[in-house]
Design an enzyme around this catalytic site. Structure first.
Site, PDB file in Angstrom:
ATOM      1  N   ASN A 206       0.944  -1.236   0.123  1.00  0.00           N
ATOM      2  CA  ASN A 206       0.023   0.095  -0.110  1.00  0.00           C
ATOM      3  C   ASN A 206       1.038   1.221   0.128  1.00  0.00           C
ATOM      4  O   ASN A 206       1.359   1.604   0.938  1.00  0.00           O
ATOM      5  CB  ASN A 206      -0.759   0.091   1.224  1.00  0.00           C
ATOM      6  CG  ASN A 206      -1.665   1.176   1.424  1.00  0.00           C
ATOM      7  OD1 ASN A 206      -1.798   2.032   0.376  1.00  0.00           O
ATOM      8  ND2 ASN A 206      -2.335   1.550   2.792  1.00  0.00           N
ATOM      9  N   TRP A 207       1.176   1.729  -1.269  1.00  0.00           N
ATOM     10  CA  TRP A 207       1.926   2.946  -1.051  1.00  0.00           C
ATOM     11  C   TRP A 207       1.607   4.250  -0.607  1.00  0.00           C
ATOM     12  O   TRP A 207       2.099   5.201  -0.464  1.00  0.00           O
ATOM     13  CB  TRP A 207       2.435   3.267  -2.808  1.00  0.00           C
ATOM     14  CG  TRP A 207       3.052   2.302  -3.308  1.00  0.00           C
ATOM     15  CD1 TRP A 207       3.475   0.930  -2.837  1.00  0.00           C
ATOM     16  CD2 TRP A 207       3.683   2.256  -4.856  1.00  0.00           C
ATOM     17  NE1 TRP A 207       4.125   0.240  -3.854  1.00  0.00           N
ATOM     18  CE2 TRP A 207       4.152   0.862  -4.935  1.00  0.00           C
ATOM     19  CE3 TRP A 207       3.607   3.076  -5.700  1.00  0.00           C
ATOM     20  CZ2 TRP A 207       4.811   0.726  -6.197  1.00  0.00           C
ATOM     21  CZ3 TRP A 207       4.189   2.902  -6.915  1.00  0.00           C
ATOM     22  CH2 TRP A 207       4.894   1.545  -7.145  1.00  0.00           C
ATOM     23  N   LYS A 208       0.154   4.068  -0.468  1.00  0.00           N
ATOM     24  CA  LYS A 208      -0.641   5.475   0.162  1.00  0.00           C
ATOM     25  C   LYS A 208      -0.293   6.554  -0.751  1.00  0.00           C
ATOM     26  O   LYS A 208      -0.299   6.506  -1.864  1.00  0.00           O
ATOM     27  CB  LYS A 208       0.251   5.643   1.548  1.00  0.00           C
ATOM     28  CG  LYS A 208      -0.093   4.357   2.486  1.00  0.00           C
ATOM     29  CD  LYS A 208       0.110   4.667   4.091  1.00  0.00           C
ATOM     30  CE  LYS A 208      -0.094   3.235   4.653  1.00  0.00           C
ATOM     31  NZ  LYS A 208      -0.124   3.494   6.201  1.00  0.00           N
TER      32      LYS A 208
ATOM     33  N   HIS B  70      -9.691   1.275   4.540  1.00  0.00           N
ATOM     34  CA  HIS B  70      -8.395   1.405   5.230  1.00  0.00           C
ATOM     35  C   HIS B  70      -8.551   2.367   6.278  1.00  0.00           C
ATOM     36  O   HIS B  70      -9.456   3.331   6.300  1.00  0.00           O
ATOM     37  CB  HIS B  70      -7.333   2.092   4.164  1.00  0.00           C
ATOM     38  CG  HIS B  70      -5.900   2.005   5.103  1.00  0.00           C
ATOM     39  ND1 HIS B  70      -5.368   2.932   5.840  1.00  0.00           N
ATOM     40  CD2 HIS B  70      -4.944   1.185   4.789  1.00  0.00           C
ATOM     41  CE1 HIS B  70      -4.240   2.571   6.199  1.00  0.00           C
ATOM     42  NE2 HIS B  70      -3.986   1.380   5.574  1.00  0.00           N
TER      43      HIS B  70
ATOM     44  N   GLU C 205      -6.955   4.555   7.479  1.00  0.00           N
ATOM     45  CA  GLU C 205      -6.833   6.024   7.244  1.00  0.00           C
ATOM     46  C   GLU C 205      -7.844   7.008   6.545  1.00  0.00           C
ATOM     47  O   GLU C 205      -8.189   8.003   6.842  1.00  0.00           O
ATOM     48  CB  GLU C 205      -5.112   6.344   6.467  1.00  0.00           C
ATOM     49  CG  GLU C 205      -4.164   6.166   7.354  1.00  0.00           C
ATOM     50  CD  GLU C 205      -2.894   5.498   6.771  1.00  0.00           C
ATOM     51  OE1 GLU C 205      -2.603   5.394   5.443  1.00  0.00           O
ATOM     52  OE2 GLU C 205      -2.035   5.108   7.583  1.00  0.00           O
TER      53      GLU C 205
ATOM     54  N   GLU D 275      -5.756  -4.622  10.397  1.00  0.00           N
ATOM     55  CA  GLU D 275      -4.678  -3.723  10.599  1.00  0.00           C
ATOM     56  C   GLU D 275      -5.045  -3.029  12.007  1.00  0.00           C
ATOM     57  O   GLU D 275      -5.676  -2.202  12.011  1.00  0.00           O
ATOM     58  CB  GLU D 275      -4.444  -2.814   9.536  1.00  0.00           C
ATOM     59  CG  GLU D 275      -4.130  -3.306   8.157  1.00  0.00           C
ATOM     60  CD  GLU D 275      -3.575  -2.544   7.397  1.00  0.00           C
ATOM     61  OE1 GLU D 275      -2.566  -2.646   6.709  1.00  0.00           O
ATOM     62  OE2 GLU D 275      -4.186  -1.544   7.035  1.00  0.00           O
TER      63      GLU D 275
ATOM     64  N   GLY E 107       2.308   2.151  10.835  1.00  0.00           N
ATOM     65  CA  GLY E 107       3.520   3.142  10.600  1.00  0.00           C
ATOM     66  C   GLY E 107       4.315   3.709  12.085  1.00  0.00           C
ATOM     67  O   GLY E 107       4.776   4.633  12.090  1.00  0.00           O
TER      68      GLY E 107
ATOM     69  N   SER F 179       3.080  -2.186  10.338  1.00  0.00           N
ATOM     70  CA  SER F 179       4.558  -2.150  10.684  1.00  0.00           C
ATOM     71  C   SER F 179       5.042  -3.626  10.469  1.00  0.00           C
ATOM     72  O   SER F 179       6.122  -4.194  11.020  1.00  0.00           O
ATOM     73  CB  SER F 179       4.877  -1.857  12.184  1.00  0.00           C
ATOM     74  OG  SER F 179       4.581  -0.497  12.504  1.00  0.00           O
TER      75      SER F 179
ATOM     76  N   GLY G 233       2.753  -1.079   4.196  1.00  0.00           N
ATOM     77  CA  GLY G 233       3.017   0.263   3.719  1.00  0.00           C
ATOM     78  C   GLY G 233       4.440   0.759   3.752  1.00  0.00           C
ATOM     79  O   GLY G 233       4.780   0.498   2.606  1.00  0.00           O
ATOM     80  N   GLY G 234       4.938   1.171   4.537  1.00  0.00           N
ATOM     81  CA  GLY G 234       6.235   1.733   4.658  1.00  0.00           C
ATOM     82  C   GLY G 234       7.364   1.017   3.912  1.00  0.00           C
ATOM     83  O   GLY G 234       7.986   1.269   3.098  1.00  0.00           O
TER      84      GLY G 234
END
Ligand code: PGA
Length: 280
Positions: free
Chosen positions: A39-41, A127, A129, A197, A203, A243, A264-265
């Protein structure tokens, strides 16, 4: 050929068996193939997005008949270019959101049909976010998942508790009500993936213990069985997200009810994303 050692683009040697050993099996249907989803956001301009996508594609190609699937979910602006960059690699293409309507007067939104038309096979819905930034409710997430299904996309439905909810001992209650509200009756192993999640793990570098992750995933599968039937629940892949990195992926991915990761990251670093996939 089955035992052929494969050297990946980072010089690591592995055999296809290594990927097969953790594949989750169940009685009635095919084994659940691990899905490693990035997930590149809201990250990536054309140049770095293309570099990243090409690296992921080259890695996947270097794996031959890999025991896992890889998915990248770039921002909307990169979907066309990333789709081209990964053509023929086996890496799947997804988006990070869709509108519940098929088309119409919704300025700034993107429909599931548009995503399918642009080459996507998957779309993230719900998601945390988006639930936080855009006030998305379970009902809306459910409608987005239905829209995805209606356009032939797989919906990756995201759920998970906040830190306050976990501290209050409400994790399973929250997850139960999110499943009840967000997962449509049209969900099948072919069109739906669930991502657990914990919001507080996204993150932050913090994760639940492996026992906690397995407990929640087993609970999710039991809830899906009650809602959709045992066969559907046994076939739907459950990803852990929050994470995940090369240091913790192996023990998380080895859990009985963890069928991949939503990353993500670490998905923005091709070496880390590859290392996570090689941990399946
Ligand atoms: P993270 O993000 O891997 O950076 O924690 C996961 C996600 O939000 O999907």
């Amino acid at each position: 050929m089955a035992n052929r050692a494969v050297i990946d683009m980072w010089g690591n040697s592995r055999t296809p068996e290594r990927h097969r050993k953790n594949r989750k099996r169940h009685t009635m249907t095919a084994p659940r193939r691990p899905l490693i989803a990035g997930n590149w956001k809201m990250n990536g301009l054309q140049e770095d997005g293309l570099t990243l996508a090409s690296a992921v594609g080259e890695f996947m190609k270097s794996q031959g008949a890999a025991g896992f699937e890889m998915l990248v979910c770039p921002p909307f602006t990169l979907i066309g270019a990333v789709g081209q960059a990964i053509t023929g690699s086996g890496v799947k293409l997804g988006a990070q959101d869709c509108h519940p309507a098929a088309k119409g007067a919704h300025t700034g939104d993107i429909s599931a049909a548009m995503l399918a038309d642009a080459g996507c096979s998957h779309v993230l819905v719900g998601h945390s976010e988006r639930r936080t930034d855009h006030g998305e409710s379970d009902d809306l997430v459910n409608a987005k998942a239905v829209a995805a299904h209606n356009s032939g996309l797989s919906a990756v439905i995201c759920i998970g508790e906040t830190e306050a909810e976990r501290d209050g001992g409400k994790t399973l209650d929250v997850v139960k009500s999110q499943i009840a509200g967000s997962v449509p009756g049209s969900a099948t192993p072919a069109n739906t993936v669930l991502a657990y999640e914990p919001v507080w793990a996204i993150g932050t570098g913090r994760t639940p213990t492996v026992q906690e992750v397995q407990e929640v995933h087993a609970f999710i599968r039991a809830e899906l069985a009650a809602k959709l039937g045992r066969d559907a629940a046994d076939g739907i892949r459950l990803l852990y997200g929050g994470s995940m990195n090369p240091g913790n992926a192996r023990e998380l991915l080895a859990l009985a009810d963890v069928d991949g990761g939503l990353i993500g990251g670490a998905s923005l670093k091709p070496d880390d994303f590859a290392a996570i996939a090689l941990s399946c």
